[in-house]
Scaffold this motif. Structure first.
Motif, PDB file in Angstrom:
ATOM      1  N   LYS A  80       9.274 -34.554  65.725  1.00 59.49           N
ATOM      2  CA  LYS A  80       8.596 -35.840  65.631  1.00 59.49           C
ATOM      3  C   LYS A  80       8.215 -36.147  64.191  1.00 59.49           C
ATOM      4  O   LYS A  80       8.418 -37.265  63.700  1.00 59.49           O
ATOM      5  CB  LYS A  80       7.350 -35.828  66.519  1.00 59.49           C
ATOM      6  CG  LYS A  80       6.657 -37.178  66.645  1.00 59.49           C
ATOM      7  CD  LYS A  80       5.507 -37.094  67.648  1.00 59.49           C
ATOM      8  CE  LYS A  80       4.821 -38.447  67.798  1.00 59.49           C
ATOM      9  NZ  LYS A  80       3.707 -38.384  68.771  1.00 59.49           N
ATOM     10  N   GLU A  83      11.551 -36.801  62.156  1.00 59.18           N
ATOM     11  CA  GLU A  83      12.215 -38.074  62.434  1.00 59.18           C
ATOM     12  C   GLU A  83      11.419 -39.250  61.893  1.00 59.18           C
ATOM     13  O   GLU A  83      12.000 -40.267  61.502  1.00 59.18           O
ATOM     14  CB  GLU A  83      12.458 -38.221  63.939  1.00 59.18           C
ATOM     15  CG  GLU A  83      13.555 -37.289  64.444  1.00 59.18           C
ATOM     16  CD  GLU A  83      13.910 -37.519  65.891  1.00 59.18           C
ATOM     17  OE1 GLU A  83      13.177 -38.270  66.578  1.00 59.18           O
ATOM     18  OE2 GLU A  83      14.919 -36.934  66.357  1.00 59.18           O
ATOM     19  N   ARG A  84      10.087 -39.113  61.836  1.00 59.33           N
ATOM     20  CA  ARG A  84       9.268 -40.169  61.251  1.00 59.33           C
ATOM     21  C   ARG A  84       9.635 -40.365  59.778  1.00 59.33           C
ATOM     22  O   ARG A  84       9.787 -41.487  59.303  1.00 59.33           O
ATOM     23  CB  ARG A  84       7.785 -39.831  61.396  1.00 59.33           C
ATOM     24  CG  ARG A  84       6.856 -40.991  60.987  1.00 59.33           C
ATOM     25  CD  ARG A  84       5.397 -40.566  61.012  1.00 59.33           C
ATOM     26  NE  ARG A  84       5.028 -40.002  62.307  1.00 59.33           N
ATOM     27  CZ  ARG A  84       4.408 -38.849  62.476  1.00 59.33           C
ATOM     28  NH1 ARG A  84       4.080 -38.094  61.423  1.00 59.33           N
ATOM     29  NH2 ARG A  84       4.100 -38.422  63.689  1.00 59.33           N
ATOM     30  N   GLN A  85       9.770 -39.260  59.071  1.00 59.45           N
ATOM     31  CA  GLN A  85      10.136 -39.361  57.653  1.00 59.45           C
ATOM     32  C   GLN A  85      11.578 -39.828  57.485  1.00 59.45           C
ATOM     33  O   GLN A  85      11.891 -40.607  56.590  1.00 59.45           O
ATOM     34  CB  GLN A  85       9.951 -38.007  56.954  1.00 59.45           C
ATOM     35  CG  GLN A  85      10.222 -38.084  55.451  1.00 59.45           C
ATOM     36  CD  GLN A  85       9.586 -36.954  54.695  1.00 59.45           C
ATOM     37  OE1 GLN A  85       8.510 -36.484  55.050  1.00 59.45           O
ATOM     38  NE2 GLN A  85      10.233 -36.515  53.634  1.00 59.45           N
ATOM     39  N   ASN A  87      13.214 -41.825  59.460  1.00 63.88           N
ATOM     40  CA  ASN A  87      13.248 -43.261  59.742  1.00 63.88           C
ATOM     41  C   ASN A  87      12.734 -44.074  58.567  1.00 63.88           C
ATOM     42  O   ASN A  87      13.192 -45.198  58.326  1.00 63.88           O
ATOM     43  CB  ASN A  87      12.439 -43.575  61.002  1.00 63.88           C
ATOM     44  CG  ASN A  87      13.143 -43.086  62.261  1.00 63.88           C
ATOM     45  OD1 ASN A  87      14.362 -42.998  62.302  1.00 63.88           O
ATOM     46  ND2 ASN A  87      12.371 -42.740  63.287  1.00 63.88           N
ATOM     47  N   SER A  88      11.767 -43.529  57.822  1.00 64.78           N
ATOM     48  CA  SER A  88      11.274 -44.236  56.638  1.00 64.78           C
ATOM     49  C   SER A  88      12.363 -44.313  55.573  1.00 64.78           C
ATOM     50  O   SER A  88      12.439 -45.273  54.803  1.00 64.78           O
ATOM     51  CB  SER A  88      10.025 -43.552  56.072  1.00 64.78           C
ATOM     52  OG  SER A  88      10.344 -42.298  55.500  1.00 64.78           O
TER      53      SER A  88
END
Length: 345
Positions: A80, A83-85, A87-88
């Motif tokens: 999680k 994937e957050r990074q 997506n950025s």
């Protein structure tokens, strides 16, 4: 090392090479099977490093760090965060070619994570949703080929050819996949038609395969139309003289070389002994043309090498004549004279 790039001249690529070697070492470390604690520590360090502003403008290296980091994702919490990074990073991309390349790499990372945590079914769905990325289309074609689903291979390849118009390398890749599918599935007419496309695009290998697919008598009626199609194109493809040699078309080969005298050194053996006089004339013309352009000792030596080659094919008297002609034309080039006089008859 990155700050050094802002002030150093890296035209030789030394700094970039050190960075690339360092990234390769990190990737090797991540694949080495680290203990859980060490893996978690390296995961966080790499994630933090990739987030630094210093990598703005160096997206390729940032993504290399993230690719290595992905190999260290071991649980849902890490996934999680990762994937957050990731997506950025996607949000920073635009419509440029380089951004599309980076977007494909990011999608490949996500695909690996889905395969690892959710299994093959979900990974296959993700691949299908992102089929317009060449890497994913290639994977889908490989899977279809392995399953002997040749209709799917054909469809995927044709879609790729349509989508990637203007990108010769990719179109060639998709056409090769189609050709293989036609060969394995016994679709002879489609295979032959595609072989002709490859031939008109310059392939000699596909020419040989096309010829081998016909009985000799039938090939005799196919060949004239094929060679005519090649001749009607704007400019000859590189495979044209090879085809003429394969088919024993000496007259056509001679006409081809007459328009390009420099090619005589490449094709004279296929014109002798039938066109002895023409070969001698073209050799002399090529030597004189090169002499006209020559302006240093290196060029003079290359011309003398041509004359020695001319001698080897049995034109000693004409070689003497051309040397005498060059000595007369260029009396004020002592270095040229010196090299010419070294030739032994």
């Amino acid at each position: 090392m990155l700050p050094l790039l802002k002030s150093a001249d890296d035209s030789g690529g030394d700094v970039g090479s050190v960075i690339n070697h360092s990234l390769a070492a990190l990737a090797e470390m991540a694949d080495s099977g680290l203990p859980t604690e060490a893996s978690a520590y390296c995961f966080q360090k790499l994630l933090n490093e990739a987030a630094r502003k210093i990598y703005d403008g160096w997206s390729d290296w940032r993504l290399s760090l993230l690719e290595t980091c992905a190999n260290l994702v071991n649980d849902g919490r890490q996934r999680k965060i990762f994937e957050r990074q990731l997506n950025s990073t996607v949000e920073e991309l635009n419509d440029s070619w380089s951004s599309r390349y980076l977007a494909e790499r990011i999608a490949a990372i996500l695909h690996r994570l889905i395969l690892k945590f959710e299994g093959e079914v979900h990974a296959a769905d993700f691949l299908e949703q992102n089929i317009n990325f060449p890497l994913f289309r290639e994977k889908a074609i490989e899977a279809a080929m392995a399953n002997k689903d040749y209709d799917r291979v054909e469809r995927l390849a044709l879609e790729g050819e349509q989508r990637d118009r203007g990108m010769h390398g990719l179109i060639n890749q998709w056409k090769k996949a189609r050709y293989k599918a036609y060969r394995l599935s016994g679709q002879l007419d489609k295979r032959r038609n595609l072989a002709v496309e490859f031939i008109l695009d310059g392939s000699f290998d596909y020419y040989k395969e096309l010829k081998e697919s016909y009985p000799d008598k039938e090939w005799a009626s196919v060949y004239p139309g094929l060679i005519k199609a090649l001749e009607e194109q704007k400019g000859y493809q590189d495979n044209y003289p090879s085809i003429l040699i394969e088919e024993g078309e000496q007259k056509k080969l001679l006409e081809y070389v007459k328009a390009r005298p420099a090619y005589i050194t490449r094709y004279y053996q296929h014109l002798l002994p039938v066109f002895r006089n023409e070969v001698d004339y073209l050799f002399i013309q090529h030597i004189l043309d090169e002499a006209q352009r020559a302006g240093n000792r290196k060029a003079y030596r290359e011309i003398c090498s041509l004359i020695r080659q001319f001698l080897k094919i049995g034109s000693s008297e004409k070689a003497r004549q051309v040397v005498s002609q060059l000595l007369a034309i260029y009396p004020r080039k002592p270095a040229f004279k010196e090299e010419l006089l070294k030739i032994k008859f």
